[in-house]
Write a protein that holds these residues in place. Structure first.
Motif, mmCIF file in Angstrom:
data_model
loop_
_atom_site.group_PDB
_atom_site.id
_atom_site.type_symbol
_atom_site.label_atom_id
_atom_site.label_comp_id
_atom_site.label_asym_id
_atom_site.label_seq_id
_atom_site.Cartn_x
_atom_site.Cartn_y
_atom_site.Cartn_z
ATOM 1 N N THR A 98 0.854 -1.176 0.000
ATOM 2 C CA THR A 98 0.000 0.000 0.000
ATOM 3 C C THR A 98 0.895 1.233 0.000
ATOM 4 O OG1 THR A 98 -1.848 1.140 1.066
ATOM 5 C CG2 THR A 98 -0.192 0.169 2.518
ATOM 6 N N TYR A 99 0.301 2.392 -0.266
ATOM 7 C CA TYR A 99 1.095 3.616 -0.424
ATOM 8 C C TYR A 99 0.395 4.797 0.250
ATOM 9 C CZ TYR A 99 -2.341 5.285 -3.787
ATOM 10 O OH TYR A 99 -3.516 5.721 -4.368
ATOM 11 N N ALA A 100 1.172 5.831 0.491
ATOM 12 C CA ALA A 100 0.658 7.107 0.988
ATOM 13 C C ALA A 100 1.417 8.228 0.286
ATOM 14 C CB ALA A 100 0.840 7.214 2.504
ATOM 15 N N ILE A 101 0.802 9.383 0.210
ATOM 16 C CA ILE A 101 1.478 10.561 -0.342
ATOM 17 C C ILE A 101 2.292 11.201 0.773
ATOM 18 C CG2 ILE A 101 1.150 12.867 -1.310
ATOM 19 C CD1 ILE A 101 -1.311 11.757 -2.748
ATOM 20 N N ALA A 102 3.598 11.291 0.567
ATOM 21 C CA ALA A 102 4.504 11.807 1.589
ATOM 22 C C ALA A 102 4.874 13.277 1.372
ATOM 23 C CB ALA A 102 5.783 10.972 1.617
ATOM 24 N N LYS A 103 4.876 13.700 0.125
ATOM 25 C CA LYS A 103 5.263 15.080 -0.188
ATOM 26 C C LYS A 103 4.707 15.433 -1.559
ATOM 27 C CE LYS A 103 9.459 16.219 -1.584
ATOM 28 N NZ LYS A 103 10.902 16.558 -1.658
ATOM 29 N N THR A 104 4.317 16.681 -1.720
ATOM 30 C CA THR A 104 3.816 17.148 -3.010
ATOM 31 C C THR A 104 4.547 18.423 -3.406
ATOM 32 O OG1 THR A 104 1.619 16.287 -2.457
ATOM 33 C CG2 THR A 104 1.779 17.761 -4.347
#
Length: 210
Positions: A98-104
């Motif tokens: 699974t994944y998550a957004i860490a920085k944009t």
């Protein structure tokens, strides 16, 4: 379609946390993730004007817009001061991850005369789950050139995609601009409008095993 500014100094604004590499809970999987745009809505992204490019190493994906700009002042229509875009992405990840957004990293072009103002704001969420806090970046004139803003998420605040479920990733962004105390006789613009992959919006990912 907004055109790149040809004159003026480089304008760089990063009003969030300093740019740094996002924490990695787990190394990215070797099998490739795939991303498909399944929904597009908003005044800043007509169908066919937004695309997504996953990084080959699964560390990020880039969103490109080709007609995303807000304008105010001379020559601008009354409703052009605000543009928004809502994207629904079908993100397919390798089994067991699974994944998550860490920085944009947000990037675009900006032209503001003294007294004019603009802002960019964004949030994201997985289908059926609560939205993340909307992050906002403010800009003031005079400014003429490229802009950049970064949102860095702390590890304890990661929003992980639910394991084993098909949930679209919804990304919402907005651009807004105003003439402020300027005389309104000059056109002001803020845009996330580019076909150059180095100037797209980059979403950096963190991974973990389910």
């Amino acid at each position: 379609m907004f055109q790149a500014l040809t004159a003026g100094a480089l304008f760089l604004a990063s009003l969030a946390s300093p740019v740094s590499s996002p924490a990695k809970a787990t190394p990215p999987p070797n099998d490739k993730m795939t991303i498909t745009v399944v929904g597009v809505n908003g005044s800043g992204c007509a169908p066919g004007t937004a695309s997504v490019l996953p990084a080959g190493d699964n560390t990020a994906f880039t969103v490109l817009y080709s007609e995303y700009a807000a304008q105010a002042g001379k020559g601008a229509a009354a409703d052009e001061f605000r543009r928004n875009c809502q994207l629904a992405l079908n993100v397919r990840v390798p089994s067991g991850y699974t994944y998550a957004i860490a920085k944009t990293d947000f990037r675009g072009y900006l032209h503001l005369v003294p007294g004019a103002w603009a802002y960019e704001q964004a949030n994201y969420y997985f289908q059926g789950y609560s939205q993340t806090v909307r992050a906002r970046h403010n800009f003031g004139g005079p400014a003429d050139g490229d802009w950049q803003a970064t949102d860095l998420v702390g590890l304890e605040s990661y929003s992980w995609a639910p394991c084993g479920e098909k949930r679209y990733l919804n990304i919402n962004t907005e651009l807004r601009i105003g003439t402020g105390s300027s005389n309104g006789k000059t056109l002001n613009m803020i845009a996330m409008d580019s076909t150059d992959t180095s100037l797209g919006t980059v979403y950096h990912l963190a991974w973990k095993r389910c």
